[in-house]
Design a protein around this motif. Structure first.
Motif, PDB file in Angstrom:
ATOM      1  N   ASP A  35       0.835  -1.197   0.000  1.00 30.02           N
ATOM      2  CA  ASP A  35       0.000   0.000   0.000  1.00 30.02           C
ATOM      3  C   ASP A  35       0.869   1.245   0.000  1.00 30.02           C
ATOM      4  N   TRP A  36       0.905   1.923  -1.142  1.00 27.30           N
ATOM      5  CA  TRP A  36       1.642   3.184  -1.253  1.00 27.30           C
ATOM      6  C   TRP A  36       0.754   4.383  -0.921  1.00 27.30           C
ATOM      7  N   SER A  37      -0.532   4.171  -0.694  1.00 27.29           N
ATOM      8  CA  SER A  37      -1.483   5.284  -0.601  1.00 27.29           C
ATOM      9  C   SER A  37      -1.686   5.824   0.805  1.00 27.29           C
ATOM     10  N   GLU A  38      -1.266   5.084   1.803  1.00 29.45           N
ATOM     11  CA  GLU A  38      -1.510   5.503   3.185  1.00 29.45           C
ATOM     12  C   GLU A  38      -0.879   6.868   3.446  1.00 29.45           C
ATOM     13  N   GLY A  39      -1.710   7.818   3.872  1.00 27.48           N
ATOM     14  CA  GLY A  39      -1.224   9.140   4.230  1.00 27.48           C
ATOM     15  C   GLY A  39      -1.003  10.099   3.079  1.00 27.48           C
ATOM     16  N   VAL A  40      -1.283   9.692   1.855  1.00 26.22           N
ATOM     17  CA  VAL A  40      -1.129  10.612   0.718  1.00 26.22           C
ATOM     18  C   VAL A  40      -2.338  11.564   0.687  1.00 26.22           C
ATOM     19  N   PRO A  41      -2.104  12.879   0.629  1.00 28.07           N
ATOM     20  CA  PRO A  41      -3.212  13.840   0.698  1.00 28.07           C
ATOM     21  C   PRO A  41      -3.890  14.054  -0.662  1.00 28.07           C
ATOM     22  N   TYR A  42      -4.670  13.080  -1.089  1.00 35.27           N
ATOM     23  CA  TYR A  42      -5.370  13.190  -2.365  1.00 35.27           C
ATOM     24  C   TYR A  42      -6.378  14.331  -2.324  1.00 35.27           C
ATOM     25  N   GLN A  43      -6.617  14.917  -3.485  1.00 41.16           N
ATOM     26  CA  GLN A  43      -7.547  16.037  -3.597  1.00 41.16           C
ATOM     27  C   GLN A  43      -8.573  15.773  -4.700  1.00 41.16           C
ATOM     28  N   MET A  44      -9.568  16.640  -4.791  1.00 40.36           N
ATOM     29  CA  MET A  44     -10.601  16.494  -5.818  1.00 40.36           C
ATOM     30  C   MET A  44     -10.065  16.862  -7.197  1.00 40.36           C
ATOM     31  N   TRP A  45      -9.178  17.837  -7.269  1.00 43.41           N
ATOM     32  CA  TRP A  45      -8.538  18.265  -8.512  1.00 43.41           C
ATOM     33  C   TRP A  45      -9.548  18.598  -9.617  1.00 43.41           C
ATOM     34  N   GLY A  46     -10.653  19.204  -9.235  1.00 44.98           N
ATOM     35  CA  GLY A  46     -11.621  19.689 -10.218  1.00 44.98           C
ATOM     36  C   GLY A  46     -12.586  18.653 -10.732  1.00 44.98           C
ATOM     37  N   ASN A  47     -12.496  17.413 -10.250  1.00 43.73           N
ATOM     38  CA  ASN A  47     -13.330  16.344 -10.791  1.00 43.73           C
ATOM     39  C   ASN A  47     -14.758  16.361 -10.253  1.00 43.73           C
ATOM     40  N   ASP A  48     -15.073  17.330  -9.404  1.00 42.55           N
ATOM     41  CA  ASP A  48     -16.456  17.557  -9.002  1.00 42.55           C
ATOM     42  C   ASP A  48     -17.148  18.531  -9.945  1.00 42.55           C
ATOM     43  N   GLY A 196      -8.670  -6.970  -1.944  1.00 44.99           N
ATOM     44  CA  GLY A 196      -9.069  -5.966  -2.913  1.00 44.99           C
ATOM     45  C   GLY A 196      -8.008  -4.911  -3.122  1.00 44.99           C
ATOM     46  N   VAL A 197      -8.426  -3.805  -3.743  1.00 51.53           N
ATOM     47  CA  VAL A 197      -7.486  -2.783  -4.196  1.00 51.53           C
ATOM     48  C   VAL A 197      -7.857  -1.420  -3.629  1.00 51.53           C
ATOM     49  N   PHE A 198      -6.857  -0.657  -3.207  1.00 51.80           N
ATOM     50  CA  PHE A 198      -7.037   0.737  -2.828  1.00 51.80           C
ATOM     51  C   PHE A 198      -6.866   1.603  -4.066  1.00 51.80           C
ATOM     52  N   PHE A 199      -7.695   2.619  -4.189  1.00 49.41           N
ATOM     53  CA  PHE A 199      -7.592   3.512  -5.338  1.00 49.41           C
ATOM     54  C   PHE A 199      -7.984   4.924  -4.923  1.00 49.41           C
ATOM     55  N   SER A 200      -7.536   5.872  -5.720  1.00 55.09           N
ATOM     56  CA  SER A 200      -7.877   7.272  -5.485  1.00 55.09           C
ATOM     57  C   SER A 200      -8.933   7.697  -6.487  1.00 55.09           C
ATOM     58  N   THR A 201     -10.022   8.253  -5.975  1.00 55.99           N
ATOM     59  CA  THR A 201     -11.048   8.819  -6.832  1.00 55.99           C
ATOM     60  C   THR A 201     -11.751   9.936  -6.085  1.00 55.99           C
ATOM     61  N   TRP A 202     -12.043  11.026  -6.797  1.00 54.31           N
ATOM     62  CA  TRP A 202     -12.747  12.164  -6.212  1.00 54.31           C
ATOM     63  C   TRP A 202     -12.113  12.601  -4.892  1.00 54.31           C
ATOM     64  N   GLY A 203     -10.787  12.618  -4.890  1.00 53.45           N
ATOM     65  CA  GLY A 203     -10.042  13.156  -3.769  1.00 53.45           C
ATOM     66  C   GLY A 203      -9.947  12.269  -2.557  1.00 53.45           C
ATOM     67  N   THR A 204     -10.334  11.003  -2.702  1.00 51.45           N
ATOM     68  CA  THR A 204     -10.440  10.147  -1.524  1.00 51.45           C
ATOM     69  C   THR A 204      -9.835   8.772  -1.782  1.00 51.45           C
ATOM     70  N   ARG A 205      -9.103   8.274  -0.808  1.00 52.09           N
ATOM     71  CA  ARG A 205      -8.610   6.894  -0.852  1.00 52.09           C
ATOM     72  C   ARG A 205      -9.788   5.960  -0.594  1.00 52.09           C
ATOM     73  N   THR A 206     -10.001   5.038  -1.517  1.00 50.88           N
ATOM     74  CA  THR A 206     -11.191   4.183  -1.482  1.00 50.88           C
ATOM     75  C   THR A 206     -10.760   2.739  -1.704  1.00 50.88           C
ATOM     76  N   PHE A 207     -11.628   1.794  -1.405  1.00 52.63           N
ATOM     77  CA  PHE A 207     -11.305   0.376  -1.516  1.00 52.63           C
ATOM     78  C   PHE A 207     -12.407  -0.334  -2.277  1.00 52.63           C
ATOM     79  N   MET A 208     -12.020  -1.348  -3.072  1.00 50.31           N
ATOM     80  CA  MET A 208     -13.022  -2.236  -3.664  1.00 50.31           C
ATOM     81  C   MET A 208     -12.490  -3.664  -3.695  1.00 50.31           C
ATOM     82  N   PRO A 209     -13.361  -4.647  -3.503  1.00 51.63           N
ATOM     83  CA  PRO A 209     -12.934  -6.043  -3.595  1.00 51.63           C
ATOM     84  C   PRO A 209     -12.464  -6.367  -5.014  1.00 51.63           C
TER      85      PRO A 209
END
Length: 252
Positions: A35-48, A196-209
């Motif tokens: 897991d490389w995503s722990e603690g990374v400050p993801y943002q929305m980056w205009g995707n809203d 499952g997999v961790f992924f970044s979407t809409w500024g948030t670290r999320t998980f899916m099986p």
């Protein structure tokens, strides 16, 4: 909150490297989790507001890579929208031509012409990329573990558009019309477990099986970034010889 999609139809090119076979030879062992995503400050980056998901994924991968290998580089929303405009003709001032992105076009532009990145060297150039079958969980894991992330395209079920940010994407929780695809979306895969997999979407670290990912994903690419993934000694955060791996990818 409004959430935007924006991945175009899958584009195939027979010249695209098939990365899975190269990684399997060069890097045969796949860690049980990474897991490389722990603690990374993801943002929305205009995707809203705009369908710039492919470039929000670019920003998410850049942040993930640099936090692990060097020092965190956090792109601004202005930079992300400038990249979207450069590749697709989107107009950041008016919001015009907000038609989304074909991922292969983005990747080719990123590799050949670079994408905007403030500061030195001023452009971000992707060193190489290769396709991975999105149903090949082992190769997706391998690319995340050794390359720091995967750019994936998914067809988002309608029901995932209304759940809370950061809530697990699980098809088992949906039924009926909520399973119908709402549209294409680009996400950055940045970690995984056996489940499952961790992924970044809409500024948030999320998980899916994994069972959900393999059903909704329609394309995936492993990315090699000399600029972002190499540490000061010239190796990846795992200690691999980047140049040797790159030579094998280019020879494939």
């Amino acid at each position: 909150m409004t959430l935007k999609l924006g991945k175009g139809a899958v584009k195939r090119d027979p010249r695209t490297y098939k990365l899975g076979s190269v990684l399997a030879v060069r890097l045969p062992d796949v860690p049980a989790s990474k897991d490389w995503s722990e603690g990374v400050p993801y943002q929305m980056w205009g995707n809203d507001r705009f369908g710039c998901c492919a470039f929000a994924a670019y920003a998410a991968l850049t942040a993930t890579w640099t936090k692990a290998a060097q020092a965190l580089v956090l792109l601004t929303t202005t930079t992300v929208l400038s990249a979207y405009a450069e590749v697709t003709g989107f107009n950041p001032q008016t919001g015009g031509n907000d038609n989304g992105t074909i991922l292969l076009d983005q990747l080719n532009h990123w590799r050949i012409a670079g994408l905007p990145r403030p500061g030195q060297p001023g452009r971000d150039y992707l060193t190489a990329f290769g396709s991975i079958a999105p149903t090949d969980v082992q190769e997706i894991k391998r690319a995340i573990a050794y390359l720091g992330g995967v750019l994936a395209g998914v067809q988002v079920p309608r029901g995932f558009m209304s759940i809370g940010l950061g809530e697990t994407w699980d098809l088992a929780m949906l039924s009926g019309a909520d399973l119908d695809p709402e549209g294409g979306h680009a996400i950055a895969l940045t970690g995984y477990t056996a489940d499952g997999v961790f992924f970044s979407t809409w500024g948030t670290r999320t998980f899916m099986p994994w069972a959900t990912f393999t059903q909704i994903a329609d394309e995936a690419y492993g990315l090699l970034s000399r600029q972002n993934w190499l540490s000061i000694p010239g190796t990846s955060p795992n200690g691999e010889d980047f140049d040797a791996l790159l030579a094998e990818v280019r020879a494939a």
